[in-house]
Design a protein around this motif. Sequence first.
Motif, PDB file in Angstrom:
ATOM      1  N   ASP A   2     -31.143  33.155  38.492  1.00 58.25           N
ATOM      2  CA  ASP A   2     -31.278  31.909  39.250  1.00 58.25           C
ATOM      3  C   ASP A   2     -32.111  30.888  38.473  1.00 58.25           C
ATOM      4  OD1 ASP A   2     -33.502  33.653  39.525  1.00 58.25           O
ATOM      5  OD2 ASP A   2     -34.252  32.481  41.214  1.00 58.25           O
ATOM      6  N   GLU A   3     -31.916  29.639  38.821  1.00 53.06           N
ATOM      7  CA  GLU A   3     -32.789  28.536  38.406  1.00 53.06           C
ATOM      8  C   GLU A   3     -33.174  28.629  36.923  1.00 53.06           C
ATOM      9  OE1 GLU A   3     -34.993  27.630  42.613  1.00 53.06           O
ATOM     10  OE2 GLU A   3     -35.803  29.303  41.459  1.00 53.06           O
ATOM     11  N   TRP A  27     -28.235  36.461  41.202  1.00 53.28           N
ATOM     12  CA  TRP A  27     -28.236  35.345  42.167  1.00 53.28           C
ATOM     13  C   TRP A  27     -27.002  34.482  41.916  1.00 53.28           C
ATOM     14  CZ3 TRP A  27     -31.403  36.198  45.974  1.00 53.28           C
ATOM     15  CH2 TRP A  27     -32.625  36.858  45.755  1.00 53.28           C
ATOM     16  N   TRP A  48     -27.598  32.901  47.676  1.00 54.51           N
ATOM     17  CA  TRP A  48     -28.855  32.431  48.285  1.00 54.51           C
ATOM     18  C   TRP A  48     -28.830  30.942  48.602  1.00 54.51           C
ATOM     19  CZ3 TRP A  48     -32.635  29.049  46.244  1.00 54.51           C
ATOM     20  CH2 TRP A  48     -32.448  28.642  44.917  1.00 54.51           C
ATOM     21  N   TYR A 100     -34.262  33.382  54.718  1.00 56.56           N
ATOM     22  CA  TYR A 100     -35.486  33.185  53.940  1.00 56.56           C
ATOM     23  C   TYR A 100     -36.700  33.244  54.872  1.00 56.56           C
ATOM     24  CZ  TYR A 100     -33.758  32.443  49.219  1.00 56.56           C
ATOM     25  OH  TYR A 100     -33.231  32.648  47.966  1.00 56.56           O
ATOM     26  N   TRP A 131     -40.276  35.507  50.051  1.00 56.44           N
ATOM     27  CA  TRP A 131     -40.898  34.893  48.875  1.00 56.44           C
ATOM     28  C   TRP A 131     -42.342  34.580  49.232  1.00 56.44           C
ATOM     29  CZ3 TRP A 131     -37.914  35.629  44.896  1.00 56.44           C
ATOM     30  CH2 TRP A 131     -36.527  35.640  45.058  1.00 56.44           C
TER      31      TRP A 131
HETATM   32  C1  ACM Z   1     -34.139  32.024  44.716  1.00 57.79           C
HETATM   33  O1  ACM Z   1     -34.577  31.754  45.855  1.00 57.79           O
HETATM   34  N1  ACM Z   1     -34.499  31.294  43.666  1.00 57.79           N
HETATM   35  C2  ACM Z   1     -33.238  33.137  44.496  1.00 57.79           C
END
Ligand code: ACM
Length: 559
Positions: free
Chosen positions: A343-344, A399, A416, A441, A492
């Motif tokens: 991801d990202e 992801w 996600w 989340y 998270w």
């Molecule tokens: C994510 O929340 N960056 C997987």
Amino acid sequence: MKRLLLFALTLALGSSCLQAKTNETDLNIIPQPQSITMGKGSFKVKGANFNYDSSLEGRTIKAIAALADDLYVATEKASSIAGATGVSASTPLGSLKGFYFLKDGSMGPEEYSIEINGKAAKVTASGHNGFLYALMTLRQMLPAELFKKEAVKGVDWAIPCCTIKDSPRFAYRGLLLDVARHFYTVEQVKKFLDLAAYYKVNRFHWHLTEDQGWRIEIKKYPYLTEIGAFRSGTQTTYDRNVNDGKRYGGYYTQDQIREVVEYANGLGITVIPEIDLPGHMLGAMASYPWLGCTGGPYQVWTRWGVSDQVLCVGKEKTFEFLFDVLDEICELFPSEYIHIGGDECPKTSWEKCPACQAKMDELGIKEDERGTRGQKLQNYVTKRVQDYLAGKGRKIIGWDEVLEGDLAEGATVMSWRGAKGGKIAAGRGFDVIMSPNSHCYFDYREDPSDDCVGVKFSRHQLPLEKVYSYDPYEDLDDTAKTHILGVQANVWTEYIHNENELFYLTLPRLLALSEVQWSAAEARDYGRFLAKAKGHLPVFDILGYNYHPLVEPDRKNSK
Ligand code: ACM
Ligand code: ZN
């Protein structure tokens, strides 16, 4: 006088545990089983003997013995626990006395049944998880005081007569804990796992590496934990330019990792480790600066967000590092799946890096309608790691960004950024785990008025009812539905600093999630769910789990 005392105790506990349970909702079983048929009367469990099929696994017998022990302590009445002889799964309930745990190899891997009459409770399943879920269901039907681990007087130690047949809707029922943004000790992780298992979650996605800290000992690269596990400060508000200047960190030794994997195994939970790559790697790059495109120096990040600095994938040495790390990861985690993040990952450092540019040229990577050069370079990284792990008999989860460009066959996509990525992936024939930030989340606050310290900084909102309403099949055709392995919620921890906040955000939403993961879609009923969930709060109080108030009238219980 005694009656008055009992009445007062009932009120104080806020549960109906002292009254006879006569209907299905009173049983408080979460997630809702596939079928419950209520009988008449109840099975008095005080002093009841425990009998189990001698062929059951040691971990299953241990879980059965734990229930027998808890009942012994609570009721002060000893019982025996022993291998059963002369009985089998087909022995009629009417000829049994006490608890029986009997193996039926024809049942599904997580399926179980419980039949209860006035003298016996007969549990059948084909393996560990089925028996474990039956035990969780039995615990939920018993008074919450069972968890006190002390003698409890004035409680009706009985289970209502009924027949339960149960099996999960989805095979993958996950929960993620981010131990990188904030660190949680082995004991706290175990407490988190106990809770997950109580709600029949069977996958623990352990987010172990990040820009803000590397949390797992890797013998070949000691700086990952000597340097990468500690940061010089932490961002504590939304201002990314300010941190508290306090050294923060921690990591798990390989012995501790083994301990958690073994503990989870006892709870029927497979641990899936995540080594997030090629982005979110500052913890590693601060430890070994040659991992980056510029060669550093890099620092373990003190702020949240997405860093432009990612692994240099133009250099072979980076892959050597990744494969070495994955060798140790595969030794520690027997899981079929290894999560490789993906991801990202901004592509800016690759655009400026001669090694990364040369790699793209060497691979003949061209931008086209399928993706940019950067996205395709990430595809190359994903594929190399996927192939390496395939050589060790493992599969990857990534992801949903891994889908951009060209994803190789055999990968599983974790959606996600909403459910869109999951829908596209399933449409293209990839297996999918749904974990949309819109519904899954748990770092998002439950309601805008939450004032729990730390939680107030979570900008987004995810009410309990919204979690409950989640439909993982929304908008999918029948073929795409067959690719949905299951659902996962993610905790998270950027703004979750300690155990109290962790459970405040996890509960009671985990209960809602569990009905999405386990129960039949048509069996869901929010009103009934709320009524049942109320009966779980005394368990959290006894076991010391903080929780968000369930509904308005309970707000006074807020901590
Ligand atoms: C994510 O929340 N960056 C997987
Ligand atoms: Zn590079």
